[in-house]
Design a protein around this motif. Structure first.
Motif, PDB file in Angstrom:
ATOM      1  N   ARG A 124      28.115 -79.035 -42.788  1.00 24.67           N
ATOM      2  CA  ARG A 124      28.134 -80.484 -42.551  1.00 24.67           C
ATOM      3  C   ARG A 124      28.483 -81.241 -43.828  1.00 24.67           C
ATOM      4  NH1 ARG A 124      23.343 -79.454 -39.742  1.00 24.67           N
ATOM      5  NH2 ARG A 124      22.048 -80.427 -41.344  1.00 24.67           N
ATOM      6  N   ALA A 125      27.851 -80.849 -44.926  1.00 25.49           N
ATOM      7  CA  ALA A 125      28.115 -81.531 -46.193  1.00 25.49           C
ATOM      8  C   ALA A 125      29.565 -81.345 -46.619  1.00 25.49           C
ATOM      9  CB  ALA A 125      27.176 -81.004 -47.277  1.00 25.49           C
ATOM     10  N   ALA A 126      30.082 -80.132 -46.450  1.00 24.42           N
ATOM     11  CA  ALA A 126      31.456 -79.859 -46.856  1.00 24.42           C
ATOM     12  C   ALA A 126      32.448 -80.680 -46.049  1.00 24.42           C
ATOM     13  CB  ALA A 126      31.761 -78.369 -46.689  1.00 24.42           C
TER      14      ALA A 126
ATOM     15  N   ALA B 170      31.043 -79.650 -55.244  1.00 26.21           N
ATOM     16  CA  ALA B 170      31.642 -80.131 -54.000  1.00 26.21           C
ATOM     17  C   ALA B 170      32.811 -79.252 -53.588  1.00 26.21           C
ATOM     18  CB  ALA B 170      32.092 -81.583 -54.168  1.00 26.21           C
ATOM     19  N   ARG B 171      33.623 -78.867 -54.558  1.00 33.38           N
ATOM     20  CA  ARG B 171      34.773 -78.015 -54.237  1.00 33.38           C
ATOM     21  C   ARG B 171      34.332 -76.648 -53.716  1.00 33.38           C
ATOM     22  NH1 ARG B 171      39.438 -78.865 -58.932  1.00 33.38           N
ATOM     23  NH2 ARG B 171      40.306 -80.793 -58.063  1.00 33.38           N
ATOM     24  N   ALA B 172      33.254 -76.124 -54.270  1.00 36.75           N
ATOM     25  CA  ALA B 172      32.750 -74.831 -53.801  1.00 36.75           C
ATOM     26  C   ALA B 172      32.305 -74.923 -52.342  1.00 36.75           C
ATOM     27  CB  ALA B 172      31.597 -74.369 -54.683  1.00 36.75           C
ATOM     28  N   LEU B 173      31.652 -76.018 -51.978  1.00 36.55           N
ATOM     29  CA  LEU B 173      31.231 -76.202 -50.580  1.00 36.55           C
ATOM     30  C   LEU B 173      32.437 -76.348 -49.666  1.00 36.55           C
ATOM     31  CD1 LEU B 173      28.227 -78.626 -51.132  1.00 36.55           C
ATOM     32  CD2 LEU B 173      28.093 -76.333 -50.134  1.00 36.55           C
ATOM     33  N   ILE B 174      33.438 -77.109 -50.090  1.00 36.96           N
ATOM     34  CA  ILE B 174      34.632 -77.283 -49.263  1.00 36.96           C
ATOM     35  C   ILE B 174      35.368 -75.962 -49.097  1.00 36.96           C
ATOM     36  CG2 ILE B 174      36.896 -78.397 -49.153  1.00 36.96           C
ATOM     37  CD1 ILE B 174      35.622 -80.843 -50.518  1.00 36.96           C
ATOM     38  N   ASP B 175      35.454 -75.206 -50.185  1.00 36.30           N
ATOM     39  CA  ASP B 175      36.126 -73.907 -50.097  1.00 36.30           C
ATOM     40  C   ASP B 175      35.362 -72.970 -49.161  1.00 36.30           C
ATOM     41  OD1 ASP B 175      38.302 -72.206 -51.053  1.00 36.30           O
ATOM     42  OD2 ASP B 175      36.736 -71.018 -52.009  1.00 36.30           O
ATOM     43  N   GLU B 176      34.045 -73.020 -49.216  1.00 42.06           N
ATOM     44  CA  GLU B 176      33.233 -72.204 -48.317  1.00 42.06           C
ATOM     45  C   GLU B 176      33.488 -72.587 -46.865  1.00 42.06           C
ATOM     46  OE1 GLU B 176      28.819 -70.890 -48.915  1.00 42.06           O
ATOM     47  OE2 GLU B 176      28.792 -72.788 -47.797  1.00 42.06           O
ATOM     48  N   SER B 177      33.661 -73.883 -46.612  1.00 43.25           N
ATOM     49  CA  SER B 177      33.918 -74.328 -45.236  1.00 43.25           C
ATOM     50  C   SER B 177      35.246 -73.794 -44.718  1.00 43.25           C
ATOM     51  CB  SER B 177      33.890 -75.860 -45.150  1.00 43.25           C
ATOM     52  OG  SER B 177      35.033 -76.444 -45.743  1.00 43.25           O
ATOM     53  N   ARG B 178      36.223 -73.650 -45.606  1.00 45.84           N
ATOM     54  CA  ARG B 178      37.504 -73.058 -45.199  1.00 45.84           C
ATOM     55  C   ARG B 178      37.306 -71.612 -44.763  1.00 45.84           C
ATOM     56  NH1 ARG B 178      40.540 -72.067 -49.189  1.00 45.84           N
ATOM     57  NH2 ARG B 178      42.453 -71.815 -47.995  1.00 45.84           N
ATOM     58  N   HIS B 179      36.489 -70.876 -45.496  1.00 42.90           N
ATOM     59  CA  HIS B 179      36.222 -69.485 -45.120  1.00 42.90           C
ATOM     60  C   HIS B 179      35.465 -69.429 -43.791  1.00 42.90           C
ATOM     61  CE1 HIS B 179      37.808 -67.729 -48.758  1.00 42.90           C
ATOM     62  NE2 HIS B 179      37.058 -68.520 -49.509  1.00 42.90           N
ATOM     63  N   THR B 180      34.546 -70.369 -43.572  1.00 42.26           N
ATOM     64  CA  THR B 180      33.823 -70.420 -42.302  1.00 42.26           C
ATOM     65  C   THR B 180      34.793 -70.646 -41.153  1.00 42.26           C
ATOM     66  OG1 THR B 180      31.830 -71.291 -43.350  1.00 42.26           O
ATOM     67  CG2 THR B 180      32.056 -71.667 -40.980  1.00 42.26           C
ATOM     68  N   TRP B 181      35.700 -71.610 -41.329  1.00 44.15           N
ATOM     69  CA  TRP B 181      36.687 -71.893 -40.289  1.00 44.15           C
ATOM     70  C   TRP B 181      37.593 -70.678 -40.036  1.00 44.15           C
ATOM     71  CZ3 TRP B 181      38.316 -74.505 -36.290  1.00 44.15           C
ATOM     72  CH2 TRP B 181      39.659 -74.423 -35.920  1.00 44.15           C
TER      73      TRP B 181
ATOM     74  N   ALA C 267      22.588 -78.594 -53.178  1.00 43.98           N
ATOM     75  CA  ALA C 267      23.633 -79.606 -53.330  1.00 43.98           C
ATOM     76  C   ALA C 267      24.043 -80.174 -51.986  1.00 43.98           C
ATOM     77  CB  ALA C 267      24.841 -78.994 -54.043  1.00 43.98           C
ATOM     78  N   ALA C 268      24.183 -79.311 -50.990  1.00 46.75           N
ATOM     79  CA  ALA C 268      24.562 -79.784 -49.655  1.00 46.75           C
ATOM     80  C   ALA C 268      23.512 -80.737 -49.106  1.00 46.75           C
ATOM     81  CB  ALA C 268      24.748 -78.590 -48.713  1.00 46.75           C
ATOM     82  N   GLU C 269      22.234 -80.400 -49.299  1.00 47.89           N
ATOM     83  CA  GLU C 269      21.161 -81.259 -48.802  1.00 47.89           C
ATOM     84  C   GLU C 269      21.173 -82.617 -49.493  1.00 47.89           C
ATOM     85  OE1 GLU C 269      18.087 -77.573 -47.703  1.00 47.89           O
ATOM     86  OE2 GLU C 269      17.885 -78.681 -49.597  1.00 47.89           O
ATOM     87  N   VAL C 270      21.429 -82.610 -50.799  1.00 49.53           N
ATOM     88  CA  VAL C 270      21.461 -83.878 -51.537  1.00 49.53           C
ATOM     89  C   VAL C 270      22.709 -84.684 -51.160  1.00 49.53           C
ATOM     90  CG1 VAL C 270      21.526 -84.952 -53.811  1.00 49.53           C
ATOM     91  CG2 VAL C 270      20.104 -82.928 -53.431  1.00 49.53           C
TER      92      VAL C 270
ATOM     93  N   PRO D 216      42.325 -79.643 -53.861  1.00 47.08           N
ATOM     94  CA  PRO D 216      43.787 -79.666 -53.869  1.00 47.08           C
ATOM     95  C   PRO D 216      44.331 -79.372 -52.475  1.00 47.08           C
ATOM     96  CG  PRO D 216      42.955 -77.650 -54.884  1.00 47.08           C
ATOM     97  CD  PRO D 216      41.770 -78.535 -54.655  1.00 47.08           C
ATOM     98  N   ALA D 217      45.621 -79.647 -52.284  1.00 50.36           N
ATOM     99  CA  ALA D 217      46.226 -79.521 -50.956  1.00 50.36           C
ATOM    100  C   ALA D 217      46.034 -78.128 -50.364  1.00 50.36           C
ATOM    101  CB  ALA D 217      47.715 -79.864 -51.032  1.00 50.36           C
ATOM    102  N   ARG D 218      46.098 -77.101 -51.207  1.00 49.89           N
ATOM    103  CA  ARG D 218      45.974 -75.734 -50.689  1.00 49.89           C
ATOM    104  C   ARG D 218      44.561 -75.436 -50.190  1.00 49.89           C
ATOM    105  NH1 ARG D 218      43.387 -72.619 -54.438  1.00 49.89           N
ATOM    106  NH2 ARG D 218      43.268 -73.425 -56.565  1.00 49.89           N
ATOM    107  N   CYS D 219      43.584 -76.287 -50.537  1.00 48.29           N
ATOM    108  CA  CYS D 219      42.200 -76.086 -50.113  1.00 48.29           C
ATOM    109  C   CYS D 219      41.744 -77.161 -49.125  1.00 48.29           C
ATOM    110  CB  CYS D 219      41.268 -76.086 -51.327  1.00 48.29           C
ATOM    111  SG  CYS D 219      41.584 -74.748 -52.495  1.00 48.29           S
ATOM    112  N   ASP D 220      42.684 -77.854 -48.503  1.00 52.80           N
ATOM    113  CA  ASP D 220      42.356 -78.942 -47.587  1.00 52.80           C
ATOM    114  C   ASP D 220      41.926 -78.356 -46.252  1.00 52.80           C
ATOM    115  OD1 ASP D 220      42.201 -81.127 -45.935  1.00 52.80           O
ATOM    116  OD2 ASP D 220      44.003 -82.093 -46.719  1.00 52.80           O
ATOM    117  N   VAL D 221      40.608 -78.306 -46.012  1.00 54.20           N
ATOM    118  CA  VAL D 221      40.107 -77.678 -44.792  1.00 54.20           C
ATOM    119  C   VAL D 221      40.542 -78.447 -43.556  1.00 54.20           C
ATOM    120  CG1 VAL D 221      37.882 -78.888 -44.941  1.00 54.20           C
ATOM    121  CG2 VAL D 221      38.047 -76.754 -43.646  1.00 54.20           C
ATOM    122  N   LEU D 222      40.600 -79.763 -43.624  1.00 54.71           N
ATOM    123  CA  LEU D 222      40.997 -80.543 -42.453  1.00 54.71           C
ATOM    124  C   LEU D 222      42.455 -80.297 -42.097  1.00 54.71           C
ATOM    125  CD1 LEU D 222      39.167 -83.895 -43.265  1.00 54.71           C
ATOM    126  CD2 LEU D 222      38.491 -82.152 -41.609  1.00 54.71           C
ATOM    127  N   ALA D 223      43.332 -80.215 -43.101  1.00 49.97           N
ATOM    128  CA  ALA D 223      44.735 -79.914 -42.830  1.00 49.97           C
ATOM    129  C   ALA D 223      44.886 -78.508 -42.262  1.00 49.97           C
ATOM    130  CB  ALA D 223      45.562 -80.056 -44.113  1.00 49.97           C
TER     131      ALA D 223
END
Length: 222
Positions: free
Chosen positions: A104-106, A57-68, A18-21, A118-125
């Protein structure tokens, strides 16, 4: 246990595909069929792991939060100099960004489609808040100049977003990098599908050197 491990491995394959696509086609043009075909999976089997493109998409974004969060914790250990933690976290994250298609995709999804999480999963914030706190601590404990902490955090995130674009452009193409030739360096060939060279590190050194200088006094109005 074996069944759970197979399910875990399948989920990892789906997220990478999914990230590659997403990285190539963008969120709007990506379909679950495209993701499934990339790993020779039926759409029905894919639905067993992710019921929608949005959930992927949400799973990738959530994963990026854990990475950060993990990267932040690895640098921000007790007794560490806050200014060094700030620089280490930022450089470490962008190094990871250059080599990790899922990250990168996230981040691209978070930038282009803030409605996906949702706001609680906003990696940029979350990154902005953490960087702001690190700047404040560096000012208090490490003599970091008295710049506005949220403004410094936003500047760092702006540069990270710019480096994201650079990483996206180089990740899947063979290019010759002559950007260091005028600075006494030599041209580097970047192989397709290999991480780009760590050209972001000199940029960060330059930026942090500039930020560490004492702010110029505001001229008095006549």
């Amino acid at each position: 246990m074996a069944k759970q491990e197979r399910a875990r491995r399948t989920r990892e394959k789906v997220l990478t595909a999914a990230a590659e696509v997403f990285a190539v086609q963008g969120y709007d043009s990506t379909t679950l069929n495209t993701v499934a075909e990339r790993i020779a999976m039926t759409k029905g089997a894919l639905y067993g792991h992710f019921p929608s493109k949005r959930s992927l998409a949400r799973a990738l974004i959530d994963e990026s939060r854990h990475t950060w969060t993990s990267l932040h914790a690895a640098y921000d250990i007790p007794g560490a100099d806050a200014a060094e933690v700030l620089q280490g976290v930022v450089v470490g994250f962008t190094d990871r960004l250059r080599s990790d298609v899922r990250l990168r995709a996230a981040l691209r999804l978070a930038v282009d489609h803030p409605d996906l999480a949702p706001a609680r999963c906003d990696v940029l914030a979350e990154m902005h808040d953490a960087l702001t706190d690190l700047v404040r601590r560096a000012q208090r404990d490490s003599g970091f100049p008295d710049h506005c902490p949220p403004l410094v955090a936003e500047l760092l995130l702006t540069v990270i977003r710019g480096l994201l674009t650079t990483a996206e452009r180089t990740a899947d193409n063979t290019t010759t990098d002559n950007s260091t030739a005028d600075c006494g360096g030599t041209a580097n060939t970047v192989a397709a599908n290999s991480p780009a060279p760590r050209s972001g590190e000199p940029l960060w050194r330059l930026l942090f050197t500039a930020l560490s200088a004492d702010p110029a006094p505001t001229p008095a109005l006549p």
